[in-house]
Design a protein around this motif. Structure first.
Motif, PDB file in Angstrom:
ATOM      1  N   MET A 161      14.002   7.622  -5.172  1.00  0.00           N
ATOM      2  CA  MET A 161      13.436   6.935  -6.026  1.00  0.00           C
ATOM      3  C   MET A 161      12.042   6.158  -5.841  1.00  0.00           C
ATOM      4  O   MET A 161      11.766   6.350  -4.666  1.00  0.00           O
ATOM      5  CB  MET A 161      14.494   5.524  -6.016  1.00  0.00           C
ATOM      6  N   THR A 162      11.399   5.863  -6.970  1.00  0.00           N
ATOM      7  CA  THR A 162       9.980   5.505  -6.725  1.00  0.00           C
ATOM      8  C   THR A 162       9.866   3.844  -6.768  1.00  0.00           C
ATOM      9  O   THR A 162      10.619   3.281  -7.249  1.00  0.00           O
ATOM     10  CB  THR A 162       9.198   6.086  -8.033  1.00  0.00           C
ATOM     11  N   TYR A 163       9.288   3.362  -5.754  1.00  0.00           N
ATOM     12  CA  TYR A 163       8.985   2.120  -5.517  1.00  0.00           C
ATOM     13  C   TYR A 163       7.438   1.629  -5.467  1.00  0.00           C
ATOM     14  O   TYR A 163       6.822   2.400  -4.765  1.00  0.00           O
ATOM     15  CB  TYR A 163       9.808   1.522  -4.288  1.00  0.00           C
ATOM     16  N   MET A 164       7.296   0.489  -5.958  1.00  0.00           N
ATOM     17  CA  MET A 164       5.784  -0.159  -5.493  1.00  0.00           C
ATOM     18  C   MET A 164       6.042  -1.176  -4.831  1.00  0.00           C
ATOM     19  O   MET A 164       6.629  -2.025  -5.028  1.00  0.00           O
ATOM     20  CB  MET A 164       5.131  -0.282  -6.925  1.00  0.00           C
ATOM     21  N   LEU A 165       5.091  -1.410  -3.912  1.00  0.00           N
ATOM     22  CA  LEU A 165       4.858  -2.373  -3.059  1.00  0.00           C
ATOM     23  C   LEU A 165       3.589  -3.214  -3.637  1.00  0.00           C
ATOM     24  O   LEU A 165       2.545  -2.418  -3.590  1.00  0.00           O
ATOM     25  CB  LEU A 165       4.719  -2.091  -1.574  1.00  0.00           C
ATOM     26  N   LEU A 166       3.587  -4.283  -3.931  1.00  0.00           N
ATOM     27  CA  LEU A 166       2.711  -5.000  -4.786  1.00  0.00           C
ATOM     28  C   LEU A 166       2.230  -5.653  -3.708  1.00  0.00           C
ATOM     29  O   LEU A 166       2.715  -6.751  -3.058  1.00  0.00           O
ATOM     30  CB  LEU A 166       2.974  -5.691  -5.904  1.00  0.00           C
ATOM     31  N   ALA A 169      12.534   0.753   1.212  1.00  0.00           N
ATOM     32  CA  ALA A 169      11.369   0.410   0.716  1.00  0.00           C
ATOM     33  C   ALA A 169      11.282  -1.057   1.305  1.00  0.00           C
ATOM     34  O   ALA A 169       9.817  -1.468   1.666  1.00  0.00           O
ATOM     35  CB  ALA A 169      11.473   0.390  -0.916  1.00  0.00           C
ATOM     36  N   VAL A 170      12.018  -1.878   1.490  1.00  0.00           N
ATOM     37  CA  VAL A 170      12.006  -3.203   1.998  1.00  0.00           C
ATOM     38  C   VAL A 170      11.691  -3.143   3.564  1.00  0.00           C
ATOM     39  O   VAL A 170      10.771  -3.864   3.881  1.00  0.00           O
ATOM     40  CB  VAL A 170      13.413  -4.126   1.614  1.00  0.00           C
ATOM     41  N   ALA A 171      12.259  -2.266   4.169  1.00  0.00           N
ATOM     42  CA  ALA A 171      12.088  -2.112   5.504  1.00  0.00           C
ATOM     43  C   ALA A 171      10.414  -1.855   5.463  1.00  0.00           C
ATOM     44  O   ALA A 171       9.804  -2.073   6.578  1.00  0.00           O
ATOM     45  CB  ALA A 171      12.789  -0.997   6.146  1.00  0.00           C
ATOM     46  N   ILE A 172       9.914  -0.867   4.805  1.00  0.00           N
ATOM     47  CA  ILE A 172       8.441  -0.265   4.824  1.00  0.00           C
ATOM     48  C   ILE A 172       7.697  -1.529   4.534  1.00  0.00           C
ATOM     49  O   ILE A 172       6.691  -1.823   5.169  1.00  0.00           O
ATOM     50  CB  ILE A 172       8.213   0.836   4.109  1.00  0.00           C
ATOM     51  N   ALA A 173       8.038  -2.406   3.514  1.00  0.00           N
ATOM     52  CA  ALA A 173       7.339  -3.613   3.302  1.00  0.00           C
ATOM     53  C   ALA A 173       7.395  -4.521   4.280  1.00  0.00           C
ATOM     54  O   ALA A 173       6.052  -5.078   4.594  1.00  0.00           O
ATOM     55  CB  ALA A 173       8.056  -4.303   2.052  1.00  0.00           C
ATOM     56  N   ALA A 174       8.277  -4.617   5.055  1.00  0.00           N
ATOM     57  CA  ALA A 174       8.337  -5.481   6.246  1.00  0.00           C
ATOM     58  C   ALA A 174       7.202  -4.987   7.465  1.00  0.00           C
ATOM     59  O   ALA A 174       6.894  -5.626   8.324  1.00  0.00           O
ATOM     60  CB  ALA A 174       9.804  -5.710   6.945  1.00  0.00           C
ATOM     61  N   ARG A 175       7.020  -3.674   7.399  1.00  0.00           N
ATOM     62  CA  ARG A 175       5.954  -3.274   8.417  1.00  0.00           C
ATOM     63  C   ARG A 175       4.543  -3.202   7.913  1.00  0.00           C
ATOM     64  O   ARG A 175       3.584  -3.013   8.654  1.00  0.00           O
ATOM     65  CB  ARG A 175       6.366  -1.554   8.646  1.00  0.00           C
ATOM     66  N   CYS A 176       4.527  -3.544   6.594  1.00  0.00           N
ATOM     67  CA  CYS A 176       3.098  -3.329   6.138  1.00  0.00           C
ATOM     68  C   CYS A 176       2.211  -4.567   6.721  1.00  0.00           C
ATOM     69  O   CYS A 176       2.685  -5.542   6.703  1.00  0.00           O
ATOM     70  CB  CYS A 176       3.165  -3.676   4.671  1.00  0.00           C
TER      71      CYS A 176
END
Length: 118
Positions: free
Chosen positions: A1-6, A92-99
Motif C-alpha cells: 500500500m502507498t502511504y504519505m508521511l506529512l 508506515a507508523v513505525a517508519i514515522a516514529a523513526r523519522c
C-alpha cells in the motif's frame, strides 16, 4: 500500500534556527530518506518552502479567489512529505516514529485512496 508521511511543523520553527542548525536537521532528513530508498520503501520525498511564498486557491461562483501567504491564522504548515510503499499501516507508523522530524514536528501518516473512499 502507498502511504504519505506529512511533516507538520509549527509555522515559525524555521526562523528560530540558525542556518547551521537548519542544515543539520535537513542533513538528518536526507540520511533518513537515503535509508528508506535503500530499503526499497521510498517512492518520493520533498521538502516544501515556507508558506510565505504559498498561495491558496478556491473557486466560488466560477471565480477564482487567490490568497497569498503568509497565512496569519495558521499555526502549522506542511513542511514536506515522504511517499512510501509499505506492507501495512503499522509499518508506515513505525517508519514515522523513526523519522527525525518527529522530534520537532508531527508526522501524520495517511494512506492514499480515491476521494470517494472514506
Amino acid at each position: 500500500m502507498t502511504y504519505m508521511l506529512l511533516i507538520v511543523e509549527p509555522t515559525g520553527q524555521r526562523q528560530e534556527r540558525t542556518e547551521a542548525e537548519g542544515r543539520a536537521v535537513y542533513d538528518r532528513m536526507l540520511r533518513f530518506a537515503g535509508e528508506l530508498k535503500e530499503q526499497g520503501l521510498l517512492l518520493g520525498v520533498e521538502s516544501l518552502a515556507s508558506q510565505s511564498t504559498a498561495a491558496r486557491v478556491k473557486v466560488r461562483g466560477g471565480q477564482a479567489v487567490v490568497l497569498d501567504g503568509p497565512f496569519a491564522e495558521a499555526k502549522e504548515m506542511i513542511g514536506g512529505f515522504f511517499l512510501l510503499n509499505c506492507a501495512t499501516r503499522e509499518e508506515a507508523v513505525a517508519i514515522a516514529a523513526r523519522c527525525p522530524a518527529a522530534e520537532w514536528c508531527t508526522v501524520e501518516v495517511r494512506s492514499l485512496a480515491p476521494c470517494y473512499v472514506s
